[in-house]
Design an enzyme around this catalytic site. Structure first.
Site, short mmCIF file in Angstrom:
data_model
loop_
_atom_site.label_atom_id
_atom_site.label_comp_id
_atom_site.label_asym_id
_atom_site.label_seq_id
_atom_site.Cartn_x
_atom_site.Cartn_y
_atom_site.Cartn_z
CG PHE A 181 -34.64 -1.32 32.69
CD1 PHE A 181 -34.57 -0.01 33.13
CD2 PHE A 181 -33.99 -1.65 31.50
CE1 PHE A 181 -33.88 0.96 32.41
CE2 PHE A 181 -33.29 -0.69 30.77
CZ PHE A 181 -33.24 0.62 31.24
N GLY A 182 -37.90 -1.27 31.31
CA GLY A 182 -38.28 -1.23 29.90
C GLY A 182 -37.35 -0.31 29.14
CE1 TYR A 183 -34.75 -4.31 27.18
CE2 TYR A 183 -34.13 -3.53 24.99
CZ TYR A 183 -34.43 -4.56 25.86
OH TYR A 183 -34.42 -5.86 25.40
N GLY A 184 -37.46 -0.57 25.33
CA GLY A 184 -37.92 -0.56 23.94
C GLY A 184 -39.40 -0.21 23.92
CB SER A 185 -42.34 -1.85 22.39
OG SER A 185 -42.37 -3.09 23.07
CD GLU A 211 -41.48 -7.67 25.36
OE1 GLU A 211 -40.43 -7.74 24.72
OE2 GLU A 211 -42.29 -6.72 25.24
C1 SIN Z 1 -38.42 -3.65 26.25
O1 SIN Z 1 -39.11 -2.75 25.74
O2 SIN Z 1 -37.96 -3.51 27.40
C2 SIN Z 1 -38.17 -4.94 25.55
C3 SIN Z 1 -38.09 -4.85 24.08
C4 SIN Z 1 -39.37 -4.48 23.40
O3 SIN Z 1 -40.43 -5.02 23.73
O4 SIN Z 1 -39.33 -3.64 22.49
#
Ligand code: SIN
Length: 189
Positions: A24-28, A99
């Site tokens: 699951f990705g929520y940021g970059s 990460e």
């Molecule tokens: C994500 O995107 O799921 C983790 C946080 C990031 O790398 O910005």
């Protein structure tokens, strides 16, 4: 928790190459998809909020002037929307490196946009990591973001790209959109 989490992720989450896992990705991870994946679909995780509370000593800041990037905070009444990627476990070598500044992999239940559910992994930077910055007002966060940059680019671009992707996905996130608005006002001053 040391600021480099590679060893800890490999110790606590043992997978074999060839295993297929939802991430699951929520940021970059939503907008900078520089890793191979087999399938992707919108998904959400109930009980979590996206917050610009994690420091970035590498990608969007430096140790002296860390950037502010997102992590997840437990929040009973919230739902965090993002994108789920079906990946081969071999991809985690590359992702753990990306990460490594405070994020650990956790197993979490994902609600896919097609109404189905499944287990997946998510990178979360918890408050006990060395790069954690914690809560601040949205104005303080916006002012901070305007001044930071690291090896992956400006902190401002991280925010703007994320806000754009969330909008394209039809996702509402007041915290992100309010900070985006403040950053745009600061830039125009
Ligand atoms: C994500 O995107 O799921 C983790 C946080 C990031 O790398 O910005």
């Amino acid at each position: 928790m040391p600021s480099n989490t590679i060893k800890e992720n490999q110790r606590k989450c043992q997978l074999s190459d060839g295993d297929q896992v939802w991430l699951f990705g929520y940021g970059s991870l939503i907008y900078k998809v520089d890793f191979p994946y087999l399938e992707s679909k919108p998904a959400s995780i109930p009980g979590w909020s996206r917050r610009f509370w994690q420091g970035s000593h590498d990608h969007r800041g430096t140790e002296k002037y860390p950037g502010r990037v997102v992590t997840l905070i437990e929040d009973q009444n919230a739902v965090c929307g993002g994108v789920a990627f079906l990946v081969d476990a071999s991809v985690f070598k590359q992702l753990d490196e990306r990460e490594k500044n405070g994020y650990l992999r956790f197993t979490i239940e994902l609600a896919f946009s097609d109404g189905t559910c499944g287990m997946g992994l998510v990178y979360i930077a918890a408050p006990d990591n060395a790069a954690y910055l914690g809560e601040a007002s949205e104005l303080e966060i916006a002012e901070h973001i305007c001044c930071a940059q690291g090896s992956s680019g400006t902190n401002r671009d991280y925010l703007l790209e994320l806000a754009k992707s969330l909008r394209e996905l039809g996702l509402e996130d007041r915290h992100v959109f309010d900070i985006e608005k403040l950053v745009c006002q600061i830039i125009q001053r």
